[in-house]
Design an enzyme around this catalytic site. Sequence first.
Site: not given
Ligand code: GLN
Length: 247
Positions: A132, A95, A196
């Site tokens: 998101r 990520c 993840h």
């Molecule tokens: N901050 C980044 C995003 O929101 C990565 C998030 C993450 O590593 N889960 O895309």
Amino acid sequence: MKELKILYLYPDMLELYGDYGNIQVLKYRLESRGYSCVIDRYSLEDIAPDFTKYDLVFAGGGADIEQNILSNDLIKYKENIKQAIDEGVFFLLICGAYQLFGKYYKDVEGNIINGLEIFPYYTEAIEDRKKRCIGNIVIDVNLNGNSSKVIGFENHGGQTFDISSPFGKVLVGNGNKFNDEFEGFFQKNIIATYLHGPLLAKNPELADYIIKYCLDRKYDENLCLEPLNDNFENLCREQLLNRFLSQ
Ligand code: GLN
């Protein structure tokens, strides 16, 4: 005793949703087979590591603020990291770390966080912070010619563009962008992914793919890894796949 050396980058800053579990799984699967596993950690203000001395480099996910704080530090190592990649060191990037190996990450505030520019993709966050890509995800991945269903959990605002060779085809979930067909970035010795989970705990086959690659490269052999008792992991996978794929 044969040994793998792992470098764990920014463990105090890049560690979301159990990313550290990936290191624990690698260690467990190595030691159960009689190999040893050395784990070195590197974070801000530590002595500079030599990336070429490792068999595997791991970095996890992080919030925009952490990515912002550490990106300039990471960029100091660009040439050394490039050399390690060219020499075949394996990189597993989750990520936030995935994003930082590309050209740049434009965060939710519109700030540009410079990436290492080692790979040609780039990432831009959706401006609305409430939007998101969040949830369980299943992708179909080709590992040495065999198709494998890789399960994970994604939570990113970043939308990644210009991926030349994705990690997998999305079966359920979003992937590199909202409703994308593909997820992650995959190249012989690089897996960069939004998954993840921890990723390797849910996908022992993938963990063994990485272990085999690293051992084969280091000891110049073509190993057939001793099977481990993965009954519990497989039962768990069956449950998850049944649930997610019938959504
Ligand atoms: N901050 C980044 C995003 O929101 C990565 C998030 C993450 O590593 N889960 O895309």
